[in-house]
Design a protein around this motif. Structure first.
Motif, mmCIF file in Angstrom:
data_model
loop_
_atom_site.group_PDB
_atom_site.id
_atom_site.type_symbol
_atom_site.label_atom_id
_atom_site.label_comp_id
_atom_site.label_asym_id
_atom_site.label_seq_id
_atom_site.Cartn_x
_atom_site.Cartn_y
_atom_site.Cartn_z
ATOM 1 N N GLN A 132 10.128 25.671 -12.414
ATOM 2 C CA GLN A 132 9.942 24.286 -12.039
ATOM 3 C C GLN A 132 9.158 24.304 -10.741
ATOM 4 O OE1 GLN A 132 13.342 21.633 -11.808
ATOM 5 N NE2 GLN A 132 12.340 20.449 -10.201
ATOM 6 N N ALA A 133 7.942 23.838 -10.783
ATOM 7 C CA ALA A 133 7.097 23.829 -9.600
ATOM 8 C C ALA A 133 6.451 22.462 -9.508
ATOM 9 C CB ALA A 133 6.032 24.920 -9.686
ATOM 10 N N ASN A 134 6.903 21.631 -8.591
ATOM 11 C CA ASN A 134 6.294 20.325 -8.473
ATOM 12 C C ASN A 134 6.075 19.966 -7.015
ATOM 13 O OD1 ASN A 134 8.682 18.752 -7.478
ATOM 14 N ND2 ASN A 134 9.522 19.321 -9.461
ATOM 15 N N VAL A 135 5.162 19.054 -6.814
ATOM 16 C CA VAL A 135 4.806 18.604 -5.479
ATOM 17 C C VAL A 135 4.902 17.089 -5.449
ATOM 18 C CG1 VAL A 135 3.059 18.635 -3.663
ATOM 19 C CG2 VAL A 135 3.178 20.532 -5.287
ATOM 20 N N ARG A 136 5.613 16.580 -4.483
ATOM 21 C CA ARG A 136 5.758 15.141 -4.297
ATOM 22 C C ARG A 136 5.064 14.766 -2.996
ATOM 23 N NH1 ARG A 136 11.742 13.474 -3.691
ATOM 24 N NH2 ARG A 136 11.779 14.318 -5.808
ATOM 25 N N PRO A 152 0.785 -1.237 0.000
ATOM 26 C CA PRO A 152 0.000 0.000 0.000
ATOM 27 C C PRO A 152 0.815 1.286 0.000
ATOM 28 C CG PRO A 152 0.029 -0.940 2.202
ATOM 29 C CD PRO A 152 0.720 -1.935 1.303
ATOM 30 N N HIS A 153 2.135 1.188 0.004
ATOM 31 C CA HIS A 153 2.967 2.396 -0.067
ATOM 32 C C HIS A 153 2.961 2.940 -1.497
ATOM 33 C CE1 HIS A 153 4.822 1.781 3.933
ATOM 34 N NE2 HIS A 153 4.662 0.502 3.635
ATOM 35 N N ALA A 154 2.785 4.252 -1.652
ATOM 36 C CA ALA A 154 2.757 4.860 -2.989
ATOM 37 C C ALA A 154 3.158 6.322 -2.891
ATOM 38 C CB ALA A 154 1.376 4.731 -3.616
ATOM 39 N N SER A 155 3.402 6.928 -4.056
ATOM 40 C CA SER A 155 3.741 8.357 -4.104
ATOM 41 C C SER A 155 3.044 8.997 -5.295
ATOM 42 C CB SER A 155 5.255 8.577 -4.197
ATOM 43 O OG SER A 155 5.755 8.129 -5.448
ATOM 44 N N LEU A 156 2.816 10.316 -5.169
ATOM 45 C CA LEU A 156 2.216 11.113 -6.233
ATOM 46 C C LEU A 156 3.164 12.246 -6.587
ATOM 47 C CD1 LEU A 156 -1.372 11.514 -4.703
ATOM 48 C CD2 LEU A 156 -0.672 9.857 -6.454
ATOM 49 N N LEU A 157 3.143 12.659 -7.861
ATOM 50 C CA LEU A 157 3.977 13.773 -8.304
ATOM 51 C C LEU A 157 3.177 14.653 -9.252
ATOM 52 C CD1 LEU A 157 6.800 15.148 -8.416
ATOM 53 C CD2 LEU A 157 7.262 13.758 -10.442
ATOM 54 N N PHE A 158 3.098 15.952 -8.929
ATOM 55 C CA PHE A 158 2.474 16.952 -9.797
ATOM 56 C C PHE A 158 3.579 17.812 -10.395
ATOM 57 C CE2 PHE A 158 -0.758 15.824 -6.760
ATOM 58 C CZ PHE A 158 -1.947 15.886 -7.455
ATOM 59 N N TYR A 159 3.456 18.120 -11.689
ATOM 60 C CA TYR A 159 4.439 18.988 -12.348
ATOM 61 C C TYR A 159 3.698 19.996 -13.214
ATOM 62 C CZ TYR A 159 8.378 20.613 -15.119
ATOM 63 O OH TYR A 159 9.314 21.396 -15.721
ATOM 64 N N TRP A 160 3.882 21.295 -12.911
ATOM 65 C CA TRP A 160 3.175 22.370 -13.609
ATOM 66 C C TRP A 160 4.185 23.288 -14.279
ATOM 67 C CZ3 TRP A 160 1.178 22.377 -8.141
ATOM 68 C CH2 TRP A 160 0.128 21.453 -7.999
ATOM 69 N N ASN A 161 4.591 22.936 -15.491
ATOM 70 C CA ASN A 161 5.652 23.654 -16.181
ATOM 71 C C ASN A 161 5.213 25.013 -16.713
ATOM 72 O OD1 ASN A 161 8.339 23.731 -17.295
ATOM 73 N ND2 ASN A 161 7.407 23.446 -19.316
ATOM 74 N N ILE A 162 3.897 25.201 -16.967
ATOM 75 C CA ILE A 162 3.429 26.442 -17.578
ATOM 76 C C ILE A 162 3.634 27.658 -16.671
ATOM 77 C CG2 ILE A 162 1.045 26.420 -16.732
ATOM 78 C CD1 ILE A 162 0.176 27.245 -19.565
ATOM 79 N N LEU A 163 3.911 27.432 -15.394
ATOM 80 C CA LEU A 163 4.111 28.542 -14.462
ATOM 81 C C LEU A 163 5.441 29.248 -14.698
ATOM 82 C CD1 LEU A 163 2.806 26.984 -11.121
ATOM 83 C CD2 LEU A 163 1.644 28.590 -12.610
ATOM 84 N N ASN A 164 6.169 28.851 -15.748
ATOM 85 C CA ASN A 164 7.475 29.446 -16.048
ATOM 86 C C ASN A 164 8.459 29.256 -14.900
ATOM 87 O OD1 ASN A 164 6.781 30.333 -18.591
ATOM 88 N ND2 ASN A 164 6.015 32.291 -17.837
#
Length: 459
Positions: free
Chosen positions: A347-351, A333-345
């Motif tokens: 590098q903005a990501n959330v892990r 049941p261990h897992a991870s999520l990653l969001f990547y929003w490049n359009i913000l000019n």
């Protein structure tokens, strides 16, 4: 565009008091105020969404004054060249509202039955939320609870359809607390908010790209009494845009301790701020996230899934329980999520890392029913991660299911192998940087303090 920071915001009590003063001592009638409010909403829509591109409009009206504002706005939108439709499930029998309905019917503006929603929502360019205003209290009751849920879930289908309608809320986004905003996390998240008279306190948490103020009728006596700071209206316009889009300069170096100045104690709040910035900046599919799982022997795999919901309980997505990710989650049941929003000019990501569990059957049913009908068919016939004879085999199964559950005659049942998962975070990482590759990292770790989960922040 006026700076939102220099504008007054009203409490619920102040808004009610001003409404009473306008109708009482100052001689306004309800229908006058409704006419001015509806015209303001229609004018704000034309400022951003031109009828040549955003022609079809659905106006969802509640039983009170906010719904009346929506009816008036629909009439003006018709005259402005749009093709509005109305969903008005609980009509108010008062003559004022009956007259507004008659006016729309005389223009051949169609009224849609609530049974045709929510799958009809995605067929419109604009959906106007005119359900509840500042006087509403308590939790929405049927049928408005399901309507609000359907409108709130529209962005979830961006990955499934090429287009999703723009949402415009009148004065208060439905599902929000008038002063505290979207405290449940399940309210409508509009692209445009049209505040009336003066913004309400909840508007401070609005992070969509377009915030307008309408209702050009507040007299000096009220401005003086409540010490209101309101922007001037340009020319003969009935609305004025306030606030501004988030701007990020790629070439400018990120100031030291940028994150320290803007850190929220709750990582879910921090995530929502960044997510709303991504939406406001026009990110393509901001709710897309990389889900990484591992088998019981530690072999990892990743894929893109769509965020359906986030609240203090965790991050929810839906999938086939028999898929590879479903099998791996059942083993590990261990897992991870990653969001990547490049359009913000930037590098903005959330892990996000944590444990995964299935949501309840009731919640899975809710997600399934909120999907457009044509998209309900896919999980019913799909057997992810298994071999099939060919694409024609799936197409034939889809056709047979469509014929079995003819539109409007019966609901497509949720397949038992399809439902929701929720990741319960134990760790968040927020990354921000620029072309210099000098990144700022903000980490949150869950810790147990006297039986309660608290978050420890590490820069």
């Amino acid at each position: 565009m006026e700076d939102q920071e220099s504008i007054s915001f009203l409490t619920q009590q102040q808004a009610a008091e001003i409404d009473d003063l306008l109708i009482g001592h100052l001689g306004f009638s309800i229908d006058q105020l409704m006419e001015l409010a509806g015209l303001s909403v229609a004018s704000a829509i034309t400022e951003v969404y031109r009828p040549s591109k955003y022609n079809s409009v659905l106006v969802v009206c509640g039983p009170g004054n906010n719904g009346g504002d929506g009816l008036v706005a629909a009439r003006h939108l018709h005259h402005f060249g749009y093709k509005p439709c109305i969903c008005y499930p609980k009509r108010t029998p008062k003559p004022l509202y009956a007259g507004l309905v008659t006016q729309l019917e005389s223009l051949s503006v169609p009224f849609l039955p609530i049974e045709s929603l929510p799958h009809e929502l995605v067929n419109f360019n604009i959906v106007v939320d005119a359900i509840f205003g500042f006087s509403f209290q308590g939790n929405p009751r049927p049928p408005f609870d399901d309507l609000i849920n359907s409108m709130a879930s529209l962005r979830e289908h961006n990955h499934e359809r090429q287009k999703s309608p723009a949402i415009v809320s009148v004065d208060i986004p439905s599902g929000w607390h008038v002063q505290d905003g979207d405290i449940s996390g399940q309210g409508i998240k509009p692209d445009m908010l049209v505040s009336l008279m003066a913004p309400k306190l909840c508007a401070k948490t609005f992070r969509g790209p377009y915030h307008f103020l309408g209702g050009r009728f507040v007299p000096p006596s009220i401005i003086h009494k409540y010490k209101l700071q309101l922007p001037p209206y340009p020319g003969t316009s009935m609305c004025v845009q306030i606030g501004k889009l988030p701007q990020v300069n790629l070439k400018a170096p990120i100031p030291p301790k940028l994150l320290e100045k803007n850190v929220e104690a709750n990582p879910f709040v921090q995530f929502q701020i960044w997510f709303d910035d991504a939406v406001a900046a026009g990110t393509n599919e901001p709710n897309s996230m990389a889900l990484s799982t591992a088998s019981k022997d530690g072999k990892p795999s990743s894929r893109m899934v769509s965020l359906k919901k986030v609240d203090q309980g965790g991050f929810v997505w839906c999938s086939n329980y028999g898929s590879r990710k479903g099998r791996e989650i059942s083993e590990n049941p261990h897992a991870s999520l990653l969001f990547y929003w490049n359009i913000l000019n930037r590098q903005a990501n959330v892990r996000i890392e944590g444990f995964v569990e299935k949501v309840s059957d009731e919640e899975s049913e809710q997600y399934f029913c909120s999907r457009p009908r044509e998209i309900q068919i896919a999980p019913a016939v799909s057997k992810q991660s298994t071999e099939i004879p060919g694409r024609e085999f799936l197409q034939q199964q889809c056709k047979e299911l469509e014929e079995k559950y003819l539109r409007g005659r019966s609901m497509i049942p949720r397949p038992q192998h399809w439902g929701g998962y929720r990741l319960l975070p134990e760790r968040f990482e927020f990354w921000e940087g620029d072309e210099s590759s000098v990144h700022m990292r903000l980490r949150y770790f869950a810790q147990d303090v006297d039986g309660k989960k608290e978050w420890r922040i590490v820069q």
